[in-house]
Write a protein that holds these residues in place. Structure first.
Motif, PDB file in Angstrom:
ATOM      1  N   ARG A  40      14.922 -48.606 -43.326  1.00 51.38           N
ATOM      2  CA  ARG A  40      15.536 -48.678 -44.663  1.00 51.38           C
ATOM      3  C   ARG A  40      14.627 -48.058 -45.733  1.00 51.38           C
ATOM      4  N   ILE A  41      13.336 -48.307 -45.655  1.00 54.45           N
ATOM      5  CA  ILE A  41      12.409 -47.736 -46.636  1.00 54.45           C
ATOM      6  C   ILE A  41      12.323 -46.218 -46.454  1.00 54.45           C
ATOM      7  N   SER A  42      12.325 -45.743 -45.212  1.00 56.35           N
ATOM      8  CA  SER A  42      12.338 -44.301 -44.964  1.00 56.35           C
ATOM      9  C   SER A  42      13.610 -43.668 -45.517  1.00 56.35           C
ATOM     10  N   MET A  43      14.724 -44.373 -45.394  1.00 55.04           N
ATOM     11  CA  MET A  43      15.981 -43.858 -45.934  1.00 55.04           C
ATOM     12  C   MET A  43      15.931 -43.786 -47.458  1.00 55.04           C
ATOM     13  N   LYS A  44      15.272 -44.746 -48.101  1.00 51.84           N
ATOM     14  CA  LYS A  44      15.133 -44.693 -49.559  1.00 51.84           C
ATOM     15  C   LYS A  44      14.305 -43.471 -49.969  1.00 51.84           C
ATOM     16  N   GLY A  45      13.233 -43.212 -49.259  1.00 49.33           N
ATOM     17  CA  GLY A  45      12.399 -42.040 -49.557  1.00 49.33           C
ATOM     18  C   GLY A  45      13.146 -40.742 -49.353  1.00 49.33           C
ATOM     19  N   PHE A  58      20.628 -39.696 -42.002  1.00 50.38           N
ATOM     20  CA  PHE A  58      21.540 -39.827 -40.864  1.00 50.38           C
ATOM     21  C   PHE A  58      20.894 -40.590 -39.707  1.00 50.38           C
ATOM     22  N   PHE A  59      19.683 -40.197 -39.336  1.00 52.71           N
ATOM     23  CA  PHE A  59      19.024 -40.853 -38.211  1.00 52.71           C
ATOM     24  C   PHE A  59      18.596 -42.277 -38.554  1.00 52.71           C
ATOM     25  N   GLY A  60      18.235 -42.520 -39.813  1.00 50.00           N
ATOM     26  CA  GLY A  60      17.942 -43.887 -40.230  1.00 50.00           C
ATOM     27  C   GLY A  60      19.165 -44.777 -40.102  1.00 50.00           C
ATOM     28  N   LYS A  61      20.311 -44.247 -40.484  1.00 48.88           N
ATOM     29  CA  LYS A  61      21.562 -45.000 -40.349  1.00 48.88           C
ATOM     30  C   LYS A  61      21.867 -45.282 -38.878  1.00 48.88           C
ATOM     31  N   LEU A  62      21.628 -44.309 -38.015  1.00 47.35           N
ATOM     32  CA  LEU A  62      21.832 -44.534 -36.576  1.00 47.35           C
ATOM     33  C   LEU A  62      20.908 -45.633 -36.042  1.00 47.35           C
ATOM     34  N   ILE A  63      19.655 -45.621 -36.480  1.00 45.91           N
ATOM     35  CA  ILE A  63      18.718 -46.659 -36.034  1.00 45.91           C
ATOM     36  C   ILE A  63      19.185 -48.029 -36.474  1.00 45.91           C
ATOM     37  N   ILE A  64      19.580 -48.155 -37.734  1.00 48.85           N
ATOM     38  CA  ILE A  64      20.022 -49.451 -38.253  1.00 48.85           C
ATOM     39  C   ILE A  64      21.292 -49.920 -37.555  1.00 48.85           C
ATOM     40  N   ASP A  65      22.211 -49.001 -37.304  1.00 46.59           N
ATOM     41  CA  ASP A  65      23.436 -49.370 -36.585  1.00 46.59           C
ATOM     42  C   ASP A  65      23.136 -49.845 -35.169  1.00 46.59           C
ATOM     43  N   ARG A  66      22.206 -49.180 -34.515  1.00 46.15           N
ATOM     44  CA  ARG A  66      21.839 -49.558 -33.152  1.00 46.15           C
ATOM     45  C   ARG A  66      21.131 -50.924 -33.122  1.00 46.15           C
ATOM     46  N   ILE A  67      20.297 -51.175 -34.113  1.00 50.36           N
ATOM     47  CA  ILE A  67      19.605 -52.475 -34.182  1.00 50.36           C
ATOM     48  C   ILE A  67      20.597 -53.598 -34.416  1.00 50.36           C
ATOM     49  N   ASN A  68      21.581 -53.373 -35.267  1.00 53.62           N
ATOM     50  CA  ASN A  68      22.531 -54.414 -35.639  1.00 53.62           C
ATOM     51  C   ASN A  68      23.636 -54.635 -34.615  1.00 53.62           C
TER      52      ASN A  68
END
Length: 91
Positions: free
Chosen positions: A31-36, A80-90
């Motif tokens: 999430r922090i990487s996505m903000k950056g 995009f990849f940050g969103k994929l990571i978060i979706d996979r974690i959740n």
């Protein structure tokens, strides 16, 4: 540059946390990487618009170069990849 440094810092934190990594830590770093990267996309987009307006007013030929495309496309890919990571974690 600030967005790149923020994204890299938390990507490296995620890689260092291999032994005691929790899903919450990885999600927080993503999430922090996505903000950056969102900040980077926003700044490069605003910069491109201002550059285009200024060049048009001065009636000179202009074209966006590699710095814009690298920041803009790199930021979008990180989002995009940050969103994929978060979706996979959740899931």
């Amino acid at each position: 540059m600030a967005g790149l440094l923020i994204s890299l810092r938390f990507a490296i934190n995620s890689l260092k946390a291999k032994d005691n990594a929790t899903l919450e830590l990885l999600e927080q770093n993503a999430r922090i990487s996505m903000k950056g990267s969102g900040f980077t996309v926003m700044v490069s987009g605003v910069g491109a618009i201002l550059f285009a307006i200024r060049s048009t007013l001065d009636e000179i030929e202009w074209w966006l170069d590699g710095g814009f495309y690298g920041a803009f496309i790199g930021g979008l890919l990180t989002l995009f990849f940050g969103k994929l990571i978060i979706d996979r974690i959740n899931t």
